[in-house]
Write a protein that holds these residues in place. Sequence first.
Motif, mmCIF file in Angstrom:
data_model
loop_
_atom_site.group_PDB
_atom_site.id
_atom_site.type_symbol
_atom_site.label_atom_id
_atom_site.label_comp_id
_atom_site.label_asym_id
_atom_site.label_seq_id
_atom_site.Cartn_x
_atom_site.Cartn_y
_atom_site.Cartn_z
ATOM 1 N N LEU A 1 5.622 -12.344 6.308
ATOM 2 C CA LEU A 1 5.224 -13.673 5.842
ATOM 3 C C LEU A 1 5.404 -13.809 4.321
ATOM 4 O O LEU A 1 6.029 -14.765 3.848
ATOM 5 C CB LEU A 1 3.743 -13.904 6.208
ATOM 6 N N ILE A 2 4.875 -12.835 3.581
ATOM 7 C CA ILE A 2 4.879 -12.955 2.118
ATOM 8 C C ILE A 2 6.255 -12.614 1.543
ATOM 9 O O ILE A 2 6.810 -13.395 0.758
ATOM 10 C CB ILE A 2 3.778 -12.046 1.504
ATOM 11 N N ASP B 1 13.274 -3.733 5.739
ATOM 12 C CA ASP B 1 12.022 -3.721 6.485
ATOM 13 C C ASP B 1 12.069 -2.511 7.418
ATOM 14 O O ASP B 1 13.124 -2.217 7.989
ATOM 15 C CB ASP B 1 11.854 -5.012 7.295
ATOM 16 N N GLU C 1 1.229 1.315 1.998
ATOM 17 C CA GLU C 1 2.675 1.534 1.933
ATOM 18 C C GLU C 1 3.186 1.272 0.519
ATOM 19 O O GLU C 1 4.100 1.932 0.048
ATOM 20 C CB GLU C 1 3.399 0.634 2.941
ATOM 21 N N ARG D 1 2.784 4.312 -1.511
ATOM 22 C CA ARG D 1 3.721 5.358 -1.115
ATOM 23 C C ARG D 1 5.131 5.034 -1.628
ATOM 24 O O ARG D 1 5.812 5.893 -2.177
ATOM 25 C CB ARG D 1 3.727 5.434 0.416
ATOM 26 N N ALA E 1 2.923 -7.597 -3.897
ATOM 27 C CA ALA E 1 2.265 -8.842 -3.486
ATOM 28 C C ALA E 1 0.902 -8.539 -2.874
ATOM 29 O O ALA E 1 0.292 -9.401 -2.254
ATOM 30 C CB ALA E 1 3.141 -9.569 -2.472
ATOM 31 N N GLY E 2 0.464 -7.308 -3.038
ATOM 32 C CA GLY E 2 -0.731 -6.841 -2.328
ATOM 33 C C GLY E 2 -2.020 -7.524 -2.752
ATOM 34 O O GLY E 2 -2.146 -8.018 -3.875
ATOM 35 N N ALA F 1 -1.926 -17.250 -1.327
ATOM 36 C CA ALA F 1 -1.757 -18.171 -0.196
ATOM 37 C C ALA F 1 -1.249 -17.321 0.934
ATOM 38 O O ALA F 1 -0.699 -16.252 0.711
ATOM 39 C CB ALA F 1 -0.739 -19.249 -0.535
ATOM 40 N N MET G 1 -4.236 -5.070 8.037
ATOM 41 C CA MET G 1 -4.189 -5.487 6.645
ATOM 42 C C MET G 1 -5.596 -5.490 6.046
ATOM 43 O O MET G 1 -5.821 -4.994 4.941
ATOM 44 C CB MET G 1 -3.562 -6.882 6.555
ATOM 45 N N ILE H 1 -7.387 -3.506 2.910
ATOM 46 C CA ILE H 1 -7.963 -4.229 1.768
ATOM 47 C C ILE H 1 -9.376 -3.709 1.493
ATOM 48 O O ILE H 1 -9.749 -3.427 0.350
ATOM 49 C CB ILE H 1 -7.960 -5.756 2.034
#
Length: 285
Positions: free
Chosen positions: A12-13, A34, A74, A77, A96-97, A124, A232, A236
Amino acid sequence: MNGNVCVIGLGLIGGSLSMAIKHEHPEVNIIGYDRDDNNAHLAKILGIIDEMTPSIEMGVQEADLIILAVPVNETERIIAELANMNLKQDCIVTDAGSTKGSVTKAAKKLLDMGITFIGGHPMAGSHKSGAGAAKLQLFENAFYLLTPTEEILDADINRLKIWLKGTKANFLLVTPENHDLLTGVISHFPHIIASGLVKQAEHYSERNPLVSRLAAGGFRDITRIASSSPEMWRDILLHNKTVLIELMDNWIDEMVQVKDLIAAADRVGIYQFFQEAKEFRDELP
Ligand code: NAD
Protein backbone atom coordinates in the motif's frame (compact mmCIF):
# COMPACT_ATOMS: atom_id res chain seq x y z
CA MET A 1 14.10 15.33 -11.14
CA ASN A 2 15.38 12.39 -13.09
CA GLY A 3 17.41 9.39 -12.08
CA ASN A 4 16.65 6.06 -10.46
CA VAL A 5 14.42 5.37 -7.50
CA CYS A 6 14.46 1.94 -5.87
CA VAL A 7 11.36 1.06 -3.86
CA ILE A 8 11.69 -1.96 -1.58
CA GLY A 9 8.28 -3.25 -0.48
CA LEU A 10 5.57 -2.63 -3.08
CA GLY A 11 2.53 -2.69 -0.84
CA LEU A 12 0.00 0.00 0.00
CA ILE A 13 2.62 2.55 1.08
CA GLY A 14 5.51 1.66 -1.27
CA GLY A 15 3.12 1.42 -4.22
CA SER A 16 1.42 4.73 -3.42
CA LEU A 17 4.77 6.51 -2.98
CA SER A 18 5.99 5.12 -6.34
CA MET A 19 2.86 6.43 -8.05
CA ALA A 20 3.28 9.88 -6.50
CA ILE A 21 6.96 10.07 -7.48
CA LYS A 22 6.29 8.95 -11.07
CA HIS A 23 3.42 11.42 -11.39
CA GLU A 24 5.61 14.36 -10.30
CA HIS A 25 8.82 13.18 -12.02
CA PRO A 26 7.75 11.27 -15.17
CA GLU A 27 11.38 10.95 -16.34
CA VAL A 28 12.41 8.90 -13.35
CA ASN A 29 13.03 5.16 -13.58
CA ILE A 30 11.34 3.31 -10.71
CA ILE A 31 12.89 -0.02 -9.85
CA GLY A 32 10.81 -2.16 -7.51
CA TYR A 33 11.57 -5.11 -5.27
CA ASP A 34 9.19 -7.15 -3.17
CA ARG A 35 9.91 -10.45 -1.46
CA ASP A 36 6.49 -11.57 -2.71
CA ASP A 37 7.04 -12.15 -6.45
CA ASN A 38 3.34 -12.05 -7.24
CA ASN A 39 3.04 -8.63 -5.64
CA ALA A 40 6.07 -7.32 -7.56
CA HIS A 41 4.54 -8.58 -10.83
CA LEU A 42 1.25 -6.93 -9.94
CA ALA A 43 3.06 -3.63 -9.32
CA LYS A 44 4.71 -3.92 -12.75
CA ILE A 45 1.44 -4.81 -14.52
CA LEU A 46 -0.36 -1.90 -12.85
CA GLY A 47 2.41 0.48 -14.01
CA ILE A 48 3.35 1.35 -10.42
CA ILE A 49 7.00 0.54 -11.15
CA ASP A 50 8.99 0.65 -14.39
CA GLU A 51 11.04 -2.45 -13.75
CA MET A 52 11.44 -5.27 -11.27
CA THR A 53 14.79 -6.18 -9.81
CA PRO A 54 15.62 -9.78 -8.85
CA SER A 55 17.54 -8.64 -5.75
CA ILE A 56 17.86 -5.62 -3.50
CA GLU A 57 21.59 -5.49 -4.22
CA MET A 58 21.04 -5.08 -7.97
CA GLY A 59 18.18 -2.64 -7.52
CA VAL A 60 20.00 -0.17 -5.29
CA GLN A 61 23.31 0.06 -7.20
CA GLU A 62 22.33 3.03 -9.39
CA ALA A 63 19.61 4.44 -7.15
CA ASP A 64 19.47 8.14 -6.28
CA LEU A 65 16.66 7.47 -3.82
CA ILE A 66 15.98 4.25 -1.92
CA ILE A 67 12.62 3.87 -0.18
CA LEU A 68 12.06 1.10 2.36
CA ALA A 69 8.33 0.45 2.67
CA VAL A 70 8.40 -2.89 4.48
CA PRO A 71 7.46 -3.84 8.07
CA VAL A 72 9.74 -2.12 10.60
CA ASN A 73 11.66 -5.32 11.56
CA GLU A 74 12.50 -5.84 7.92
CA THR A 75 13.54 -2.20 7.54
CA GLU A 76 16.20 -2.64 10.23
CA ARG A 77 17.45 -5.84 8.62
CA ILE A 78 17.58 -4.30 5.12
CA ILE A 79 19.39 -1.19 6.40
CA ALA A 80 22.08 -3.49 7.83
CA GLU A 81 22.34 -5.20 4.42
CA LEU A 82 22.51 -1.86 2.56
CA ALA A 83 25.51 -0.91 4.69
CA ASN A 84 27.40 -3.75 2.97
CA MET A 85 26.34 -2.87 -0.57
CA ASN A 86 27.66 -0.51 -3.21
CA LEU A 87 25.44 2.57 -3.10
CA LYS A 88 25.85 5.86 -4.94
CA GLN A 89 27.55 8.20 -2.46
CA ASP A 90 24.93 10.94 -2.90
CA CYS A 91 21.90 8.67 -2.70
CA ILE A 92 19.24 9.26 -0.06
CA VAL A 93 17.78 6.35 1.89
CA THR A 94 14.40 6.83 3.54
CA ASP A 95 11.78 4.57 5.06
CA ALA A 96 8.04 4.75 5.65
CA GLY A 97 7.77 2.90 8.95
CA SER A 98 5.42 3.84 11.74
CA THR A 99 8.16 3.93 14.42
CA LYS A 100 11.49 5.67 14.24
CA GLY A 101 13.69 5.04 17.33
CA SER A 102 15.18 1.65 16.45
CA VAL A 103 15.31 2.30 12.70
CA THR A 104 17.27 5.51 13.32
CA LYS A 105 19.74 3.57 15.49
CA ALA A 106 20.13 0.94 12.77
CA ALA A 107 20.72 3.68 10.17
CA LYS A 108 23.77 4.97 12.06
CA LYS A 109 25.81 2.41 10.05
CA LEU A 110 24.75 4.12 6.81
CA LEU A 111 25.50 7.59 8.16
CA ASP A 112 28.96 6.41 9.22
CA MET A 113 29.57 5.47 5.58
CA GLY A 114 28.53 8.95 4.45
CA ILE A 115 25.14 7.79 3.11
CA THR A 116 22.21 10.06 3.95
CA PHE A 117 19.37 8.40 5.83
CA ILE A 118 16.26 10.45 6.57
CA GLY A 119 13.46 8.61 8.37
CA GLY A 120 10.00 9.24 6.99
CA HIS A 121 6.43 8.45 8.00
CA PRO A 122 3.56 9.36 5.70
CA MET A 123 0.63 9.59 8.08
CA ALA A 124 -2.08 8.15 5.89
CA GLY A 125 -2.99 4.63 5.04
CA SER A 126 -5.70 2.09 5.45
CA HIS A 127 -6.22 -1.45 6.62
CA LYS A 128 -5.75 -2.67 3.02
CA SER A 129 -2.42 -4.01 1.87
CA GLY A 130 -0.51 -4.96 -1.27
CA ALA A 131 0.18 -3.19 -4.57
CA GLY A 132 -3.47 -3.53 -5.58
CA ALA A 133 -4.44 -1.15 -2.76
CA ALA A 134 -1.94 1.59 -3.79
CA LYS A 135 -3.42 4.98 -4.69
CA LEU A 136 -1.90 8.11 -6.20
CA GLN A 137 -3.80 10.41 -3.85
CA LEU A 138 -3.26 8.40 -0.65
CA PHE A 139 -1.11 11.04 1.05
CA GLU A 140 -2.78 14.19 -0.27
CA ASN A 141 -3.06 16.78 2.56
CA ALA A 142 -1.83 14.25 5.12
CA PHE A 143 1.10 14.97 7.41
CA TYR A 144 4.38 13.41 6.35
CA LEU A 145 6.81 13.33 9.25
CA LEU A 146 10.52 13.43 8.45
CA THR A 147 12.97 12.57 11.22
CA PRO A 148 16.47 13.64 10.13
CA THR A 149 19.21 13.38 12.75
CA GLU A 150 21.45 16.36 13.52
CA GLU A 151 24.17 15.57 10.96
CA ILE A 152 21.74 15.62 7.99
CA LEU A 153 22.17 18.65 5.71
CA ASP A 154 19.20 20.93 4.94
CA ALA A 155 20.01 20.53 1.23
CA ASP A 156 19.45 16.76 1.48
CA ILE A 157 16.17 17.22 3.38
CA ASN A 158 15.02 19.56 0.60
CA ARG A 159 16.11 17.07 -2.05
CA LEU A 160 13.97 14.40 -0.37
CA LYS A 161 11.00 16.77 -0.19
CA ILE A 162 11.33 17.44 -3.92
CA TRP A 163 11.40 13.70 -4.64
CA LEU A 164 8.23 13.30 -2.55
CA LYS A 165 6.46 16.44 -3.76
CA GLY A 166 3.90 14.42 -5.75
CA THR A 167 2.46 13.05 -2.50
CA LYS A 168 0.99 16.55 -1.92
CA ALA A 169 1.54 15.86 1.78
CA ASN A 170 2.45 18.40 4.46
CA PHE A 171 6.01 17.74 5.60
CA LEU A 172 6.91 18.23 9.25
CA LEU A 173 10.37 17.75 10.76
CA VAL A 174 10.51 16.10 14.19
CA THR A 175 13.17 14.22 16.11
CA PRO A 176 12.89 10.41 16.03
CA GLU A 177 12.12 10.43 19.80
CA ASN A 178 9.37 13.03 19.42
CA HIS A 179 7.99 11.09 16.46
CA ASP A 180 7.56 7.98 18.59
CA LEU A 181 5.91 9.94 21.42
CA LEU A 182 3.53 11.79 19.07
CA THR A 183 2.49 8.71 17.12
CA GLY A 184 2.24 6.72 20.37
CA VAL A 185 -0.32 9.21 21.71
CA ILE A 186 -2.40 9.78 18.60
CA SER A 187 -2.10 6.48 16.75
CA HIS A 188 -0.45 3.49 18.43
CA PHE A 189 -2.16 3.70 21.82
CA PRO A 190 -5.65 4.37 20.36
CA HIS A 191 -5.09 1.25 18.27
CA ILE A 192 -4.63 -0.85 21.40
CA ILE A 193 -7.81 0.59 22.88
CA ALA A 194 -9.81 -0.05 19.66
CA SER A 195 -8.71 -3.70 19.63
CA GLY A 196 -9.41 -3.95 23.37
CA LEU A 197 -12.97 -2.71 22.84
CA VAL A 198 -13.53 -5.27 20.09
CA LYS A 199 -12.18 -8.06 22.31
CA GLN A 200 -14.50 -6.99 25.12
CA ALA A 201 -17.48 -7.09 22.73
CA GLU A 202 -16.38 -10.52 21.50
CA HIS A 203 -16.21 -11.78 25.08
CA TYR A 204 -19.75 -10.57 25.85
CA SER A 205 -21.11 -11.79 22.53
CA GLU A 206 -20.31 -15.39 23.55
CA ARG A 207 -23.03 -15.17 26.18
CA ASN A 208 -25.22 -12.66 24.38
CA PRO A 209 -25.40 -12.90 20.56
CA LEU A 210 -27.27 -9.61 20.33
CA VAL A 211 -23.96 -7.82 21.08
CA SER A 212 -22.65 -8.54 17.55
CA ARG A 213 -25.90 -7.54 15.91
CA LEU A 214 -26.08 -4.25 17.77
CA ALA A 215 -22.37 -3.38 17.40
CA ALA A 216 -23.08 -1.06 14.48
CA GLY A 217 -22.87 2.73 14.07
CA GLY A 218 -20.67 4.36 16.70
CA PHE A 219 -19.04 1.11 17.80
CA ARG A 220 -18.02 0.29 14.25
CA ASP A 221 -16.70 3.83 13.76
CA ILE A 222 -14.47 3.91 16.82
CA THR A 223 -13.15 0.38 16.27
CA ARG A 224 -12.53 0.55 12.49
CA ILE A 225 -8.73 0.52 12.96
CA ALA A 226 -8.92 -2.82 14.80
CA SER A 227 -9.20 -4.46 11.34
CA SER A 228 -5.59 -3.56 10.43
CA SER A 229 -2.77 -6.07 9.94
CA PRO A 230 -1.90 -7.85 13.23
CA GLU A 231 1.68 -8.38 12.00
CA MET A 232 2.23 -4.69 11.37
CA TRP A 233 0.72 -3.67 14.71
CA ARG A 234 2.64 -6.30 16.66
CA ASP A 235 5.85 -4.81 15.29
CA ILE A 236 4.75 -1.24 15.99
CA LEU A 237 4.00 -2.05 19.65
CA LEU A 238 7.32 -3.83 20.09
CA HIS A 239 9.19 -0.90 18.54
CA ASN A 240 7.51 1.75 20.67
CA LYS A 241 7.57 -0.15 23.94
CA THR A 242 8.71 2.54 26.39
CA VAL A 243 6.27 5.19 25.19
CA LEU A 244 3.36 2.73 25.10
CA ILE A 245 4.00 1.36 28.59
CA GLU A 246 3.99 4.93 29.97
CA LEU A 247 0.75 5.74 28.10
CA MET A 248 -0.81 2.50 29.34
CA ASP A 249 0.06 3.36 32.97
CA ASN A 250 -1.49 6.83 32.59
CA TRP A 251 -4.57 5.34 30.96
CA ILE A 252 -5.04 2.76 33.71
CA ASP A 253 -4.84 5.59 36.31
CA GLU A 254 -7.44 7.57 34.37
CA MET A 255 -9.79 4.58 34.07
CA VAL A 256 -9.47 3.87 37.81
CA GLN A 257 -10.49 7.49 38.45
CA VAL A 258 -13.51 7.16 36.15
CA LYS A 259 -14.45 3.88 37.83
CA ASP A 260 -14.28 5.58 41.24
CA LEU A 261 -16.44 8.47 39.96
CA ILE A 262 -19.09 6.01 38.74
CA ALA A 263 -18.95 3.96 41.95
CA ALA A 264 -19.37 7.14 44.03
CA ALA A 265 -22.16 8.37 41.67
CA ASP A 266 -20.17 11.62 41.46
CA ARG A 267 -22.36 13.55 39.00
CA VAL A 268 -20.09 16.61 38.96
CA GLY A 269 -16.91 14.55 38.44
CA ILE A 270 -18.42 12.48 35.62
CA TYR A 271 -19.75 15.61 33.91
CA GLN A 272 -16.32 17.21 34.20
CA PHE A 273 -14.63 14.13 32.67
CA PHE A 274 -16.82 14.33 29.57
CA GLN A 275 -16.82 18.14 29.43
CA GLU A 276 -13.00 18.39 29.50
CA ALA A 277 -12.75 15.72 26.76
CA LYS A 278 -15.40 17.49 24.68
CA GLU A 279 -13.65 20.85 24.95
CA PHE A 280 -10.32 19.46 23.72
CA ARG A 281 -12.01 17.37 21.00
CA ASP A 282 -14.01 20.36 19.73
CA GLU A 283 -10.81 22.43 19.47
CA LEU A 284 -9.00 19.86 17.32
CA PRO A 285 -8.46 21.09 13.75
P1 NAD B 1 1.85 -3.85 2.93
O1 NAD B 1 1.67 -5.17 3.60
O2 NAD B 1 0.78 -3.33 2.03
O3 NAD B 1 3.21 -3.88 2.09
C1 NAD B 1 4.43 -4.32 2.57
C2 NAD B 1 5.13 -5.04 1.43
O4 NAD B 1 6.46 -5.30 1.84
C3 NAD B 1 4.49 -6.38 1.07
O5 NAD B 1 4.21 -6.42 -0.31
C4 NAD B 1 5.56 -7.41 1.45
O6 NAD B 1 5.58 -8.53 0.58
C5 NAD B 1 6.81 -6.59 1.33
N1 NAD B 1 7.94 -7.06 2.13
C6 NAD B 1 7.93 -7.48 3.41
N2 NAD B 1 9.18 -7.80 3.80
C7 NAD B 1 9.97 -7.58 2.73
C8 NAD B 1 11.37 -7.70 2.50
N3 NAD B 1 12.20 -8.14 3.44
N4 NAD B 1 11.85 -7.35 1.28
C9 NAD B 1 11.03 -6.92 0.30
N5 NAD B 1 9.70 -6.78 0.46
C10 NAD B 1 9.19 -7.10 1.66
O7 NAD B 1 2.20 -2.83 4.11
P2 NAD B 1 2.16 -1.24 4.09
O8 NAD B 1 0.87 -0.80 4.67
O9 NAD B 1 2.55 -0.76 2.74
O10 NAD B 1 3.28 -0.89 5.17
C11 NAD B 1 4.64 -0.70 4.82
C12 NAD B 1 5.31 0.18 5.88
O11 NAD B 1 4.62 1.42 5.94
C13 NAD B 1 5.29 -0.40 7.30
O12 NAD B 1 6.53 -0.15 7.92
C14 NAD B 1 4.22 0.40 8.00
O13 NAD B 1 4.54 0.58 9.38
C15 NAD B 1 4.28 1.72 7.28
N6 NAD B 1 3.02 2.49 7.26
C16 NAD B 1 1.83 1.86 7.09
C17 NAD B 1 0.66 2.62 7.08
C18 NAD B 1 -0.69 1.96 6.88
O14 NAD B 1 -1.73 2.55 7.24
N7 NAD B 1 -0.74 0.79 6.31
C19 NAD B 1 0.72 4.02 7.21
C20 NAD B 1 1.97 4.62 7.33
C21 NAD B 1 3.12 3.85 7.37
